[in-house]
Design a protein around this motif. Structure first.
Motif, short mmCIF file in Angstrom:
data_model
loop_
_atom_site.label_atom_id
_atom_site.label_comp_id
_atom_site.label_asym_id
_atom_site.label_seq_id
_atom_site.Cartn_x
_atom_site.Cartn_y
_atom_site.Cartn_z
N GLN A 405 38.86 49.02 34.88
CA GLN A 405 39.58 48.69 33.65
C GLN A 405 38.64 48.09 32.60
N ALA A 406 37.71 47.20 33.09
CA ALA A 406 36.77 46.60 32.15
C ALA A 406 35.86 47.65 31.54
N GLU A 407 35.43 48.63 32.35
CA GLU A 407 34.58 49.70 31.83
C GLU A 407 35.33 50.54 30.79
N LYS A 408 36.61 50.81 31.08
CA LYS A 408 37.41 51.55 30.09
C LYS A 408 37.50 50.77 28.78
N ALA A 409 37.72 49.44 28.91
CA ALA A 409 37.78 48.62 27.70
C ALA A 409 36.46 48.64 26.95
N GLU A 446 36.37 38.51 27.79
CA GLU A 446 35.70 37.32 28.33
C GLU A 446 36.57 36.61 29.35
N THR A 447 37.90 36.54 29.04
CA THR A 447 38.81 35.93 30.03
C THR A 447 38.82 36.75 31.32
N ASP A 448 38.87 38.11 31.16
CA ASP A 448 38.83 38.96 32.36
C ASP A 448 37.55 38.75 33.15
N LEU A 449 36.43 38.64 32.40
CA LEU A 449 35.15 38.41 33.10
C LEU A 449 35.13 37.07 33.81
N LYS A 450 35.71 36.04 33.17
CA LYS A 450 35.79 34.74 33.85
C LYS A 450 36.60 34.84 35.13
N ILE A 451 37.76 35.58 35.02
CA ILE A 451 38.59 35.76 36.22
C ILE A 451 37.82 36.49 37.30
N GLU A 452 37.08 37.55 36.88
CA GLU A 452 36.29 38.31 37.86
C GLU A 452 35.19 37.45 38.47
N LYS A 453 34.58 36.56 37.64
CA LYS A 453 33.56 35.65 38.19
C LYS A 453 34.18 34.71 39.22
N GLU A 454 35.43 34.23 38.89
CA GLU A 454 36.10 33.36 39.88
C GLU A 454 36.39 34.11 41.17
#
Length: 606
Positions: A405-409, A446-454
């Motif tokens: 999903q992140a790549e699509k975004a 950035e929020t998605d990336l933070k969630i993915e980092k968590e």
């Protein structure tokens, strides 16, 4: 009257001259044309005023020949503070016609004006006042507020396009003198105020548009940098996912290996237990048989001893002459009893050793039960690990979906960036709206990336826990290996005990053979006693010849009785003496009896 500071007056005069020169340069450029050459007088005066501003308050530096006072030192610092200024500094150093530091400084100012970045370079230089303090005094124009005002005025020069030829110009020998006649007012200036107002408005609009363009360029570059950072983080996450998958596969292989090793250990221990049980049962049976045989032999010996004691009593009543023989037979019986007692002691020692072997077997059986319990616990732990690995696989799948999903975004953001580049000139207002939308999307990313980092942190914690469990399992396998070693040591001890038992059985067999030999010799003695029962001692008068040499008795060959066989021999044939317990003195024996008794003593027969 208050006395003014002369350095403050100098700063104020230089500031006013800079204002006049910059204003005159802009107005003349707009009237003459926006592209200026190096021969344009207002431009030359502007460079002269800038030299005076930069030289104000400059510290004097000593050189080998004389004192040096140049502005190239502070301008050379700009390339360290502002990386884009490295090209200007390198091109100034590479110019062939420049020999003095002042000429290099003049060339640097001209190149900075052509790049429209003079204000930016000097602003970076003014901010670092601790570095400027090495070149300027504390009251210098560049160290005070007037320097910041001049830098602000230099921003207006971005309207002008300068086309200057620096390579062929003689910058080392120019004389920097300010021409004040250019800045005096004339009648034409009063009539052109309205035109100047219009030009100022146009310039302000142009400056505003250029600033917007710069801001948009900076935002686009920041977006590209963010996109690059997102791509790098995505590639790192993909690599870490691959590494995590490989680690999970390795853990699964290690689990399979541990299970196979555990099954092999169980099979080996069961085989060893069965073999040890069979060996112990066989040893017990052989011990029982040997014990029965020894008991029978002991009973027979006791019975024979009783019979011989009865025979001895009968022979005492019948044969008083054979008392000495009776004492010898008693000594032989005592020796046999001692041997029998020693054999009983050896049998008791063998029984104790068998009890120890039984205790060792019981301990081995207990240790096997403990190892089986440990194996059951390990199988349960392995099942838990499998459940955890399944959970990790599920979380990894979810992370892969989120990465997709992140790549699509990201792809959508890149497509929108391309559209922005195409429609940049005509649709500035729409760009601002789309930029706000993209900022929102970036915040979401950035929020998605933070969630993915968590999620990644939680996965790393789970992997660390699994590594700890694997290390614990390895420790337990090491304990199992140690148990194997102890089991092998116990097997070696069992083998040694078996060897000892075999040696003792061989010793028992030797004792049994010696007992059988002693029985045979006792029977020989009995037969000899029976043969002696019918014989009667000859009288001295009837014996005329020796039994061995068959010579007549005389004074030289006297008569002597053999205390063993009772025959009469000469002193030459019965010159052998043996100690007997029945008599305090040694007894004379014939040669034949002496040889027989010595042979018995050498074979340990009493």
């Amino acid at each position: 009257l208050a006395v003014k500071d002369p350095t403050a007056v100098e700063r104020a005069n230089l500031l006013n001259m800079a204002k006049l020169s910059i204003k005159g340069l802009i107005e003349s450029a707009l009237s003459f044309g926006r592209t200026l050459d190096s021969d344009y007088p207002p431009l030359q005066q502007f460079f002269v005023v800038m030299e005076h501003c930069l030289k104000h308050g400059l510290k004097v530096r000593k050189s080998f020949l004389s004192y040096n006072k140049t502005i190239w030192g502070p301008l050379e610092l700009v390339e360290k503070l502002y990386p884009e200024a490295e090209e200007i500094a390198a091109s100034v150093r590479d110019l062939p016609g420049l020999k003095t530091p002042l000429g290099r400084a003049r060339a640097w100012l001209r190149l900075a004006l052509m790049q429209k970045k003079m204000a930016d370079y000097l602003r970076c230089l003014i901010i670092q006042r601790d570095l400027l303090s090495e070149f300027y005094e504390y009251h210098a124009l560049m160290m005070e507020e007037e320097g910041a005002v001049i830098v602000g005025l230099l921003v207006g020069l971005n309207v002008i396009d300068a086309n200057l030829c620096v390579k062929g110009e003689d910058l080392d020998s120019q004389v920097g003198v300010i021409d004040f006649s250019m800045y005096l007012k004339s009648d034409d200036d009063v009539g052109g105020k309205e035109r100047n107002v219009q030009i100022a408005a146009i310039l302000d609009q142009k400056n505003y548009v250029e600033e917007l363009n710069r801001q948009l360029n900076s935002t686009v570059s920041s977006l590209h940098a963010r996109v690059d950072s997102l791509e790098k983080s995505n590639t790192k996450l993909i690599e870490e996912l691959a590494i995590a998958k490989n680690n999970i596969i390795k853990l699964q292989e290690e689990n399979h290996q541990l299970r196979s090793e555990n099954t092999l250990i169980l099979m080996k221990t069961q085989h060893h237990l069965e073999a040890t049980k069979v060996d112990v049962e066989a040893e017990l049976q052989t011990y029982k048989h040997s014990r029965q045989g020894l008991d029978e032999m002991y009973n027979e010996a006791r019975r024979q001893l009783r019979e011989e004691s009865q025979l001895r009593q009968d022979m005492e009543n019948e044969l008083v002459v054979q008392v000495s023989m009776k004492h010898e037979i008693e000594l032989a019986m005592k020796l046999l009893e001692k041997d029998i007692h020693e054999k009983q002691d050896t049998l008791i020692g063998l029984r104790q050793q068998l009890d120890e072997v039984k205790a060792i077997n019981v301990e081995m059986y207990q240790k096997l039960q403990v190892s089986e319990d440990a194996m059951k616990e390990k199988n349960e732990i392995i099942g838990r690990l499998e459940d955890k690995t399944n959970q990790i696989n599920a979380t990894m799948k979810q992370l892969e979906q989120r990465l997709q999903q992140a790549e699509k975004a990201q792809m959508e953001a890149e497509a929108e960036d391309e559209k922005l580049k195409q429609e940049y000139v005509t649709k500035s207002e729409s760009l601002q709206k789309e930029f706000s939308q993209k900022e929102k999307q970036l915040l979401q990313l950035e929020t998605d990336l933070k969630i993915e980092k968590e999620w990644r942190q939680t996965l790393e914690d789970d992997l660390q826990k699994e590594k700890d469990t694997v290390s614990h399992l390895r420790m337990e396998t090491q304990e199992i290996i140690n148990l194997k070693k102890e089991f092998l040591k116990l097997q070696e001890k069992n083998k040694q005990l078996k060897r000892i038992c075999q040696d003792q059985e061989a010793a028992l067999q030797e004792l049994a053979s010696k007992l059988s030999e002693s029985k045979l010799k006792i029977e020989d003695i009995k037969e000899a006693n029976k043969a002696l029962q019918g014989q009667v001692w000859l009288k001295d008068k009837e014996a005329t010849h020796c039994k061995l040499c068959e010579k007549e008795f005389s004074l030289s060959k006297r008569k002597h009785h053999c205390r063993n066989c009772g025959e009469i021999f000469c002193n030459a044939c019965s010159d052998n003496e043996l100690p007997l317990p029945s008599s305090p003195k040694p007894v004379r024996v014939c040669d034949s009896c002496h040889a027989m008794l010595i042979q018995r003593c050498s074979s340990n027969v009493p």
